[in-house]
Design a protein around this motif. Structure first.
Motif, short mmCIF file in Angstrom:
data_model
loop_
_atom_site.label_atom_id
_atom_site.label_comp_id
_atom_site.label_asym_id
_atom_site.label_seq_id
_atom_site.Cartn_x
_atom_site.Cartn_y
_atom_site.Cartn_z
N TRP A 80 -10.86 -8.02 -2.25
CA TRP A 80 -10.39 -6.65 -2.60
C TRP A 80 -9.60 -6.20 -1.44
N LEU A 81 -8.35 -5.63 -1.87
CA LEU A 81 -7.50 -5.06 -0.92
C LEU A 81 -7.30 -3.43 -1.37
N ILE A 82 -7.12 -2.48 -0.54
CA ILE A 82 -6.65 -1.11 -0.57
C ILE A 82 -5.04 -1.06 -1.15
N PHE A 83 -4.89 -0.63 -2.03
CA PHE A 83 -3.46 -0.54 -2.71
C PHE A 83 -2.93 1.02 -2.61
N HIS A 84 -3.63 1.87 -2.55
CA HIS A 84 -3.64 3.40 -2.53
C HIS A 84 -4.86 3.90 -1.68
N GLU A 85 -4.36 4.67 -0.73
CA GLU A 85 -5.39 5.70 -0.15
C GLU A 85 -4.73 7.10 -0.08
N VAL B 220 -2.51 13.70 7.91
CA VAL B 220 -1.59 13.89 9.03
C VAL B 220 -0.44 12.72 8.77
N GLY B 221 0.92 13.51 8.98
CA GLY B 221 1.81 12.61 8.93
C GLY B 221 2.96 12.89 7.85
N PRO B 222 3.95 12.15 7.59
CA PRO B 222 4.74 12.42 6.51
C PRO B 222 4.24 12.50 4.98
N LEU B 223 4.89 12.78 4.03
CA LEU B 223 4.21 12.95 2.76
C LEU B 223 3.59 11.59 2.26
N ARG B 224 4.37 10.48 2.54
CA ARG B 224 3.71 9.18 2.15
C ARG B 224 4.12 7.92 3.08
N PHE B 225 3.22 7.14 3.26
CA PHE B 225 3.52 5.97 3.84
C PHE B 225 3.66 4.63 2.91
N GLN B 226 4.61 3.93 2.98
CA GLN B 226 4.68 3.01 1.91
C GLN B 226 4.76 1.75 2.75
N GLY B 227 3.90 1.02 2.20
CA GLY B 227 3.97 -0.62 2.89
C GLY B 227 2.76 -0.67 4.02
N ARG B 228 2.57 -1.84 4.36
CA ARG B 228 1.33 -2.01 5.36
C ARG B 228 1.94 -1.77 6.75
N PRO B 229 3.29 -2.02 7.13
CA PRO B 229 3.57 -2.00 8.34
C PRO B 229 3.70 -0.35 8.64
N ALA B 230 4.28 0.40 7.89
CA ALA B 230 4.48 1.80 8.18
C ALA B 230 2.99 2.41 8.26
N TRP C 223 -14.29 17.65 8.41
CA TRP C 223 -14.26 16.82 6.83
C TRP C 223 -13.26 16.67 6.20
N MET C 224 -13.09 15.50 5.42
CA MET C 224 -11.82 15.33 4.95
C MET C 224 -12.27 14.76 3.44
N ARG C 225 -11.44 14.59 2.51
CA ARG C 225 -11.59 13.99 1.07
C ARG C 225 -10.89 12.82 1.15
N THR C 226 -11.62 11.75 0.82
CA THR C 226 -10.75 10.33 0.90
C THR C 226 -10.85 9.72 -0.62
N THR C 227 -9.90 9.17 -1.11
CA THR C 227 -9.91 8.61 -2.26
C THR C 227 -9.17 7.09 -1.98
N LEU C 228 -9.74 5.98 -2.57
CA LEU C 228 -9.18 4.49 -2.16
C LEU C 228 -8.97 3.96 -3.67
N GLY C 229 -7.87 3.41 -3.94
CA GLY C 229 -7.53 2.54 -4.87
C GLY C 229 -7.61 1.10 -4.39
N VAL D 98 0.86 -1.32 -0.14
CA VAL D 98 -0.05 0.19 -0.01
C VAL D 98 0.67 1.22 -0.03
N SER D 99 0.49 2.39 -0.80
CA SER D 99 1.13 3.53 -0.61
C SER D 99 -0.16 4.56 -0.22
N ALA D 100 0.28 5.23 0.68
CA ALA D 100 -0.85 6.14 1.44
C ALA D 100 -0.42 7.59 1.45
N TYR D 101 -1.22 8.63 1.21
CA TYR D 101 -1.13 9.95 1.54
C TYR D 101 -2.19 10.39 2.39
N ASP D 102 -1.77 10.50 3.66
CA ASP D 102 -2.57 10.93 4.66
C ASP D 102 -2.74 12.22 4.96
#
Length: 133
Positions: free
Chosen positions: A109-114, A31-41, A94-100, A25-29
């Motif tokens: 089905w698994l989330i690979f991008h958030e 809150v936090g750093p620019l990107r979280f890469q991988g499920r453990p992070a 309120w936030m905006r959220t997109t899931l791939g 998974v690659s996630a852009y939340d």
């Protein structure tokens, strides 16, 4: 899949939340750093967020827009996110959220991008927590 993911978040069940994400998974939340890469992070990020939000978790999306074929899906929605304190008061925005999502192992089905974000004012640089749909 979306309902069980939302239920896991509301229940604060980190193991169940994590089962909804692909290993890569690659996630852009918001809150936090620019990107979280991988499920453990990203699991560590979820842990910190849930610990920060003492009280009942508010994670209430508006009806999602879903675009899917047999292997890939894109889902987006506005999300009210925050906490409900023991005294009944709430802190949320309120936030905006997109899931791939992608289909793995035939039907799972698994989330690979958030990507989640909160709008900000370009002139002041201030986050716009008070916006509502």
């Amino acid at each position: 899949m979306l309902e069980t993911w939302l239920g896991a978040i509301r229940a604060g069940d980190l193991d169940a939340i994590g089962r909804h994400y692909a290993a890569d998974v690659s996630a852009y939340d918001a809150v936090g750093p620019l990107r979280f890469q991988g499920r453990p992070a990203y699991a560590e990020h979820w842990r910190r967020c849930l610990e920060f939000c003492e009280g009942e978790t508010i994670y209430e999306p508006q009806p999602p827009a879903v675009f899917a074929d047999s292997q890939l899906a894109v889902v987006h929605f506005l999300l009210r996110c925050g906490k409900r304190k023991a005294d009944g008061s709430e802190e949320s925005s309120w936030m905006r959220t997109t899931l791939g999502l992608r289909r793995e192992a035939g039907s799972h089905w698994l989330i690979f991008h958030e990507h989640s974000s909160i709008p900000f004012d370009m002139e002041s640089g201030q986050t716009q927590f008070g916006l509502t749909p």
